[in-house]
Design an enzyme around this catalytic site. Sequence first.
Site, PDB file in Angstrom:
ATOM      1  N   VAL A 212       7.083  -9.584 -15.035  1.00  0.00           N
ATOM      2  CA  VAL A 212       6.098 -10.244 -15.907  1.00  0.00           C
ATOM      3  C   VAL A 212       6.534 -10.093 -17.365  1.00  0.00           C
ATOM      4  O   VAL A 212       6.596 -11.083 -18.121  1.00  0.00           O
ATOM      5  CB  VAL A 212       4.679  -9.635 -15.703  1.00  0.00           C
ATOM      6  CG1 VAL A 212       3.731 -10.074 -16.814  1.00  0.00           C
ATOM      7  CG2 VAL A 212       4.118 -10.025 -14.336  1.00  0.00           C
TER       8      VAL A 212
ATOM      9  N   ARG B  27       2.317   5.769   0.278  1.00  0.00           N
ATOM     10  CA  ARG B  27       2.150   4.950  -0.932  1.00  0.00           C
ATOM     11  C   ARG B  27       3.247   5.201  -1.955  1.00  0.00           C
ATOM     12  O   ARG B  27       3.411   4.417  -2.897  1.00  0.00           O
ATOM     13  CB  ARG B  27       0.777   5.229  -1.565  1.00  0.00           C
ATOM     14  CG  ARG B  27      -0.388   4.636  -0.829  1.00  0.00           C
ATOM     15  CD  ARG B  27      -1.262   3.777  -1.729  1.00  0.00           C
ATOM     16  NE  ARG B  27      -1.863   4.492  -2.789  1.00  0.00           N
ATOM     17  CZ  ARG B  27      -3.143   4.885  -2.836  1.00  0.00           C
ATOM     18  NH1 ARG B  27      -3.943   4.600  -1.825  1.00  0.00           N
ATOM     19  NH2 ARG B  27      -3.626   5.510  -3.859  1.00  0.00           N
TER      20      ARG B  27
ATOM     21  N   SER C 138       8.022  12.531  26.392  1.00  0.00           N
ATOM     22  CA  SER C 138       7.477  12.621  25.039  1.00  0.00           C
ATOM     23  C   SER C 138       7.129  11.217  24.560  1.00  0.00           C
ATOM     24  O   SER C 138       7.793  10.249  24.946  1.00  0.00           O
ATOM     25  CB  SER C 138       8.482  13.265  24.085  1.00  0.00           C
ATOM     26  OG  SER C 138       9.537  12.369  23.838  1.00  0.00           O
TER      27      SER C 138
ATOM     28  N   MET D   6      -1.902   4.801   7.200  1.00  0.00           N
ATOM     29  CA  MET D   6      -2.966   4.253   6.348  1.00  0.00           C
ATOM     30  C   MET D   6      -3.439   2.884   6.832  1.00  0.00           C
ATOM     31  O   MET D   6      -2.749   2.204   7.590  1.00  0.00           O
ATOM     32  CB  MET D   6      -2.495   4.178   4.903  1.00  0.00           C
ATOM     33  CG  MET D   6      -2.727   5.485   4.163  1.00  0.00           C
ATOM     34  SD  MET D   6      -2.404   5.324   2.413  1.00  0.00           S
ATOM     35  CE  MET D   6      -3.323   6.707   1.791  1.00  0.00           C
TER      36      MET D   6
ATOM     37  N   ASP E 284      -1.616  -2.279   2.306  1.00  0.00           N
ATOM     38  CA  ASP E 284      -2.382  -2.680   3.497  1.00  0.00           C
ATOM     39  C   ASP E 284      -2.028  -4.075   4.024  1.00  0.00           C
ATOM     40  O   ASP E 284      -2.317  -4.386   5.180  1.00  0.00           O
ATOM     41  CB  ASP E 284      -3.887  -2.658   3.183  1.00  0.00           C
ATOM     42  CG  ASP E 284      -4.418  -1.248   3.032  1.00  0.00           C
ATOM     43  OD1 ASP E 284      -3.676  -0.296   3.333  1.00  0.00           O
ATOM     44  OD2 ASP E 284      -5.578  -1.091   2.603  1.00  0.00           O
TER      45      ASP E 284
ATOM     46  N   GLY F 270       8.988   2.481  18.144  1.00  0.00           N
ATOM     47  CA  GLY F 270       8.987   2.630  19.605  1.00  0.00           C
ATOM     48  C   GLY F 270       7.801   3.409  20.134  1.00  0.00           C
ATOM     49  O   GLY F 270       7.905   4.130  21.137  1.00  0.00           O
TER      50      GLY F 270
HETATM   51  O1  F6P Z   1      -5.615   0.232  -0.135  1.00  0.00           O
HETATM   52  C1  F6P Z   1      -4.527   1.061   0.060  1.00  0.00           C
HETATM   53  C2  F6P Z   1      -4.926   2.380   0.674  1.00  0.00           C
HETATM   54  O2  F6P Z   1      -3.786   3.200   0.689  1.00  0.00           O
HETATM   55  C3  F6P Z   1      -5.563   2.301   2.059  1.00  0.00           C
HETATM   56  O3  F6P Z   1      -4.634   2.137   3.101  1.00  0.00           O
HETATM   57  C4  F6P Z   1      -6.289   3.609   2.125  1.00  0.00           C
HETATM   58  O4  F6P Z   1      -7.327   3.544   3.048  1.00  0.00           O
HETATM   59  C5  F6P Z   1      -6.790   3.765   0.713  1.00  0.00           C
HETATM   60  O5  F6P Z   1      -5.912   3.026  -0.118  1.00  0.00           O
HETATM   61  C6  F6P Z   1      -6.865   5.185   0.210  1.00  0.00           C
HETATM   62  O6  F6P Z   1      -7.406   5.176  -1.068  1.00  0.00           O
HETATM   63  P1  F6P Z   1      -7.431   6.401  -2.070  1.00  0.00           P
HETATM   64  O7  F6P Z   1      -6.032   6.623  -2.539  1.00  0.00           O
HETATM   65  O8  F6P Z   1      -8.329   5.973  -3.160  1.00  0.00           O
HETATM   66  O9  F6P Z   1      -7.923   7.567  -1.286  1.00  0.00           O
END
Ligand code: F6P
Length: 330
Positions: free
Chosen positions: A30, A263, A223, A177, A135, A193
């Site tokens: 940007v 993340r 397993s 997540m 997500d 897998g």
């Molecule tokens: O929206 C992304 C996300 O990582 C979701 O997968 C997860 O449920 C949420 O954020 C967690 O949020 P926070 O970091 O605010 O706990």
Amino acid sequence: MRDKSINVKKIAVLTSGGDAPGMNAAIRAVARTAHENDLLCAGVMAGYKGLMAGDFMPLGPRSVGMVLGRGGTLLKSSRSKEFTTYEGRQKAYQQLKENEIDALIAIGGNGTLTGAHLFGKEFAFPVIGIPGSIDNDLFGTDYSLGFQTAVQTAVEAIDKIRDTATSHDRIFFVEVMGRDSGWIALHTALASGAIAVALPEVSFNREKLLKTVLKNGRLGKLSSIVVVAEGCKEGSAGSLAGWMQHMHPEYDIRVTVLGHLQRGGPPAAPDRILASQLGHAAVKALLAGSTDVMVGQINNHMALTPLIDVVEKDNRIDTHLLELVEGLSN
Ligand code: F6P
């Protein structure tokens, strides 16, 4: 969604909601596209919170050097309750006017883009969204920034878990997540897998899982990995594991919750590429007079989707992939 009268001289960019790998690459694109087109660019610190407080910093091409491969967001992020109110959005509008900013680019997920849509409509202010959320639940793009990196991170973690699972003939329930979205779980399960995956969108059949484990045991597979999305309605990884242990005390079962490590980390190449394309496309869309839209990529083509559709429609998971996980679980 087009307003030819928009005369843009200075733009602002922010990241809001959950950070996602690739956000920095988008900010860079940007800022540099703005510079290429003789626009001034301001970075807004800490998402909508910083927008309401007038917390801006100039973003030139040099200030976004060395960020392409960095995780997180250099502009920081937040989840703002105040911006969900009209009064909050009015504060933001005043700050933008005082700072002579003509347009806003918002990078984030559903909450961020809902805020951008409301703000743009209420104050007739040009806004463009960029999908940024691990997500991958946004309509109007095949992938949101961060999703492909998060899946890669989860798969690498499960590869490691599998080493120890195999060594001890254990069953691991791995939680990934996704409060409302099973995208990460489904793709991670297929790529690692797993014998089964539990998603928020589809009811999970516990009996089927037991049958699979028993059948696999008879075939010498001792397993297994079961991937569970955070938002699975039938319970967390811990509770599903507890139930299986109750049914089969002889099984050796463990639980791993991957959590926020999904993340972080440097964005994978596909996210860097997508972020560069979307950041560039967002500035170009503003200059072409578009507003109240999100830039996305659908079937390898750039697409503009009205923000109202982005936030109201779903990016559905592909249930064929679920069948594939199960079909390859033997
Ligand atoms: O929206 C992304 C996300 O990582 C979701 O997968 C997860 O449920 C949420 O954020 C967690 O949020 P926070 O970091 O605010 O706990």
